[in-house]
Enzyme design. Sequence first.
Site, PDB file in Angstrom:
ATOM      1  N   ARG A 224       0.861  -1.188   0.000  1.00  0.00           N
ATOM      2  CA  ARG A 224       0.000   0.000   0.000  1.00  0.00           C
ATOM      3  C   ARG A 224       0.892   1.231   0.000  1.00  0.00           C
ATOM      4  O   ARG A 224       1.953   1.238   0.662  1.00  0.00           O
ATOM      5  CB  ARG A 224      -0.913   0.027   1.242  1.00  0.00           C
ATOM      6  CG  ARG A 224      -2.131  -0.861   1.154  1.00  0.00           C
ATOM      7  CD  ARG A 224      -3.141  -0.381   0.097  1.00  0.00           C
ATOM      8  NE  ARG A 224      -4.335  -1.192   0.052  1.00  0.00           N
ATOM      9  CZ  ARG A 224      -4.590  -2.161  -0.845  1.00  0.00           C
ATOM     10  NH1 ARG A 224      -3.698  -2.457  -1.775  1.00  0.00           N
ATOM     11  NH2 ARG A 224      -5.736  -2.808  -0.830  1.00  0.00           N
ATOM     12  N   HIS A 272      -1.341  -0.032  -9.936  1.00  0.00           N
ATOM     13  CA  HIS A 272      -2.056  -0.908  -8.995  1.00  0.00           C
ATOM     14  C   HIS A 272      -2.580  -2.160  -9.705  1.00  0.00           C
ATOM     15  O   HIS A 272      -3.773  -2.471  -9.671  1.00  0.00           O
ATOM     16  CB  HIS A 272      -3.200  -0.150  -8.296  1.00  0.00           C
ATOM     17  CG  HIS A 272      -3.641  -0.825  -7.018  1.00  0.00           C
ATOM     18  ND1 HIS A 272      -4.090  -0.146  -5.919  1.00  0.00           N
ATOM     19  CD2 HIS A 272      -3.686  -2.142  -6.670  1.00  0.00           C
ATOM     20  CE1 HIS A 272      -4.405  -0.996  -4.955  1.00  0.00           C
ATOM     21  NE2 HIS A 272      -4.164  -2.223  -5.392  1.00  0.00           N
TER      22      HIS A 272
HETATM   23  P1  NAP Z   1      -2.325 -10.729   5.485  1.00  0.00           P
HETATM   24  O1  NAP Z   1      -2.438 -12.181   5.197  1.00  0.00           O
HETATM   25  O2  NAP Z   1      -3.283 -10.104   6.441  1.00  0.00           O
HETATM   26  O3  NAP Z   1      -0.831 -10.489   5.973  1.00  0.00           O
HETATM   27  C1  NAP Z   1      -0.399  -9.280   6.507  1.00  0.00           C
HETATM   28  C2  NAP Z   1       1.013  -9.470   7.035  1.00  0.00           C
HETATM   29  O4  NAP Z   1       1.479  -8.213   7.517  1.00  0.00           O
HETATM   30  C3  NAP Z   1       1.078 -10.451   8.220  1.00  0.00           C
HETATM   31  O5  NAP Z   1       2.251 -11.206   8.157  1.00  0.00           O
HETATM   32  C4  NAP Z   1       1.108  -9.512   9.412  1.00  0.00           C
HETATM   33  O6  NAP Z   1       1.748 -10.048  10.548  1.00  0.00           O
HETATM   34  C5  NAP Z   1       1.938  -8.383   8.864  1.00  0.00           C
HETATM   35  N1  NAP Z   1       1.686  -7.163   9.641  1.00  0.00           N
HETATM   36  C6  NAP Z   1       0.549  -6.475   9.806  1.00  0.00           C
HETATM   37  N2  NAP Z   1       0.738  -5.414  10.625  1.00  0.00           N
HETATM   38  C7  NAP Z   1       2.035  -5.462  10.985  1.00  0.00           C
HETATM   39  C8  NAP Z   1       2.837  -4.656  11.822  1.00  0.00           C
HETATM   40  N3  NAP Z   1       2.351  -3.586  12.457  1.00  0.00           N
HETATM   41  N4  NAP Z   1       4.130  -4.998  11.978  1.00  0.00           N
HETATM   42  C9  NAP Z   1       4.632  -6.084  11.360  1.00  0.00           C
HETATM   43  N5  NAP Z   1       3.933  -6.895  10.545  1.00  0.00           N
HETATM   44  C10 NAP Z   1       2.642  -6.574  10.353  1.00  0.00           C
HETATM   45  O7  NAP Z   1      -2.427  -9.859   4.146  1.00  0.00           O
HETATM   46  P2  NAP Z   1      -2.116 -10.336   2.646  1.00  0.00           P
HETATM   47  O8  NAP Z   1      -3.259 -11.072   2.077  1.00  0.00           O
HETATM   48  O9  NAP Z   1      -0.775 -10.979   2.619  1.00  0.00           O
HETATM   49  O10 NAP Z   1      -2.073  -8.916   1.919  1.00  0.00           O
HETATM   50  C11 NAP Z   1      -1.114  -7.933   2.293  1.00  0.00           C
HETATM   51  C12 NAP Z   1      -1.454  -6.606   1.631  1.00  0.00           C
HETATM   52  O11 NAP Z   1      -1.165  -6.651   0.233  1.00  0.00           O
HETATM   53  C13 NAP Z   1      -2.936  -6.222   1.655  1.00  0.00           C
HETATM   54  O12 NAP Z   1      -3.322  -5.685   2.904  1.00  0.00           O
HETATM   55  C14 NAP Z   1      -3.007  -5.198   0.553  1.00  0.00           C
HETATM   56  O13 NAP Z   1      -2.722  -3.927   1.103  1.00  0.00           O
HETATM   57  C15 NAP Z   1      -1.881  -5.606  -0.399  1.00  0.00           C
HETATM   58  N6  NAP Z   1      -2.381  -6.074  -1.713  1.00  0.00           N
HETATM   59  C16 NAP Z   1      -2.026  -5.365  -2.826  1.00  0.00           C
HETATM   60  C17 NAP Z   1      -2.447  -5.800  -4.081  1.00  0.00           C
HETATM   61  C18 NAP Z   1      -2.032  -5.076  -5.313  1.00  0.00           C
HETATM   62  O14 NAP Z   1      -2.523  -5.367  -6.398  1.00  0.00           O
HETATM   63  N7  NAP Z   1      -1.107  -4.151  -5.235  1.00  0.00           N
HETATM   64  C19 NAP Z   1      -3.240  -6.961  -4.187  1.00  0.00           C
HETATM   65  C20 NAP Z   1      -3.583  -7.629  -3.026  1.00  0.00           C
HETATM   66  C21 NAP Z   1      -3.134  -7.195  -1.792  1.00  0.00           C
HETATM   67  P3  NAP Z   1       1.162 -11.339  11.328  1.00  0.00           P
HETATM   68  O15 NAP Z   1       1.508 -12.506  10.403  1.00  0.00           O
HETATM   69  O16 NAP Z   1       1.897 -11.351  12.568  1.00  0.00           O
HETATM   70  O17 NAP Z   1      -0.324 -11.107  11.427  1.00  0.00           O
END
Ligand code: NAP
Length: 309
Positions: A224, A272
């Site tokens: 993001r 994006h």
């Molecule tokens: P997810 O499964 O919820 O994973 C989030 C990860 O971030 C987890 O490992 C979490 O830690 C870690 N995290 C969250 N807050 C943190 C903090 N304060 N300090 C350290 N680590 C932290 O999410 P996901 O499905 O992998 O997706 C991640 C992000 O990718 C989405 O939220 C979105 O913003 C982005 N995204 C972008 C696109 C694009 O096209 N550009 C597409 C899809 C997603 P824990 O494991 O300890 O919970």
Amino acid sequence: MTNVLFAATPDRWQTYAPHLNSAFNAQGLTADLRVDFAPEEVDYIVYAPNSAVQDFTPYTRLKAVLNLWAGVEGIVGNPTLHVPLARMVDPGMTQGMKEWVVGHVMRHHLDMDRNILGQDGTWAPHVPPLAQNRRVTVLGLGELGSACATSLSQIGFDVTGWSRRPKEVAGVTCLSGYDGLSQALSRADILVLLLPKTPATENLLNTARLAQMPEGAMIVNPGRGPLIDDDALLAALNSGHIAHATLDVFRVEPLPTDHPYWAHPNVTVTPHIASETRPETASLVIAENIRRGVAGEPFLHLVDRSAGY
Ligand code: NAP
């Protein structure tokens, strides 16, 4: 009959309706999927945060909201939402993200921009190191980050990952906490950001943290936009401390035409597109969650609203 409201921008309906209906049939669900219920008749909302539905108060028999996006920052703080919120975990989206991240990491690792020779006739090879001698750090080891870290490790990169809570991912050095962050950044010849946008992650990559990265490091951000302090990144790019940034996401999207990222020689802007939710596979996930709701089983992929993701 279970009433399912599809609440996204109108162009999404034609794409999703056939896949959702066929996934409901495959689950044996007797569900009525529409874009136009009276709010008090709705059991589930398949939801995109940019839809017209922003006030959930009239949805008096709502059981859950099933987000079409992985990121939930556009709904997680909605004070009118009092039912479970599930985010999107979609095998198609995960595969797309792995492909995009590996592609952009390989571009930087292989120094493709310099080694694909232009029209100036200069024969100047820059032989890249092997992947085992390139350190890649992935911030965020969730669904997408751990899949990308695993793929990069399987290619041979020396991969470090960082998450909020301690984690184990095969082939990846896993760190957590703010001490872990400093260590993870110090190992980031290439840094991949796959954190959600939450109050705790906003401007995570600031001047001090960029300074912890190795000289000449590269950044790939499909997470993001607000994860990065833009002024700090531009300063680090201008000084050469950061050699390149490939950015897919921004504070304001589309990226305003006068934003300095557009003109910067060491910034790559992508619109994006790192990975989209894929209707074929995502519909199966949504149908499974509604089946669970109807059967009184726990929902999959619930958002922790206090953590913001
Ligand atoms: P997810 O499964 O919820 O994973 C989030 C990860 O971030 C987890 O490992 C979490 O830690 C870690 N995290 C969250 N807050 C943190 C903090 N304060 N300090 C350290 N680590 C932290 O999410 P996901 O499905 O992998 O997706 C991640 C992000 O990718 C989405 O939220 C979105 O913003 C982005 N995204 C972008 C696109 C694009 O096209 N550009 C597409 C899809 C997603 P824990 O494991 O300890 O919970």
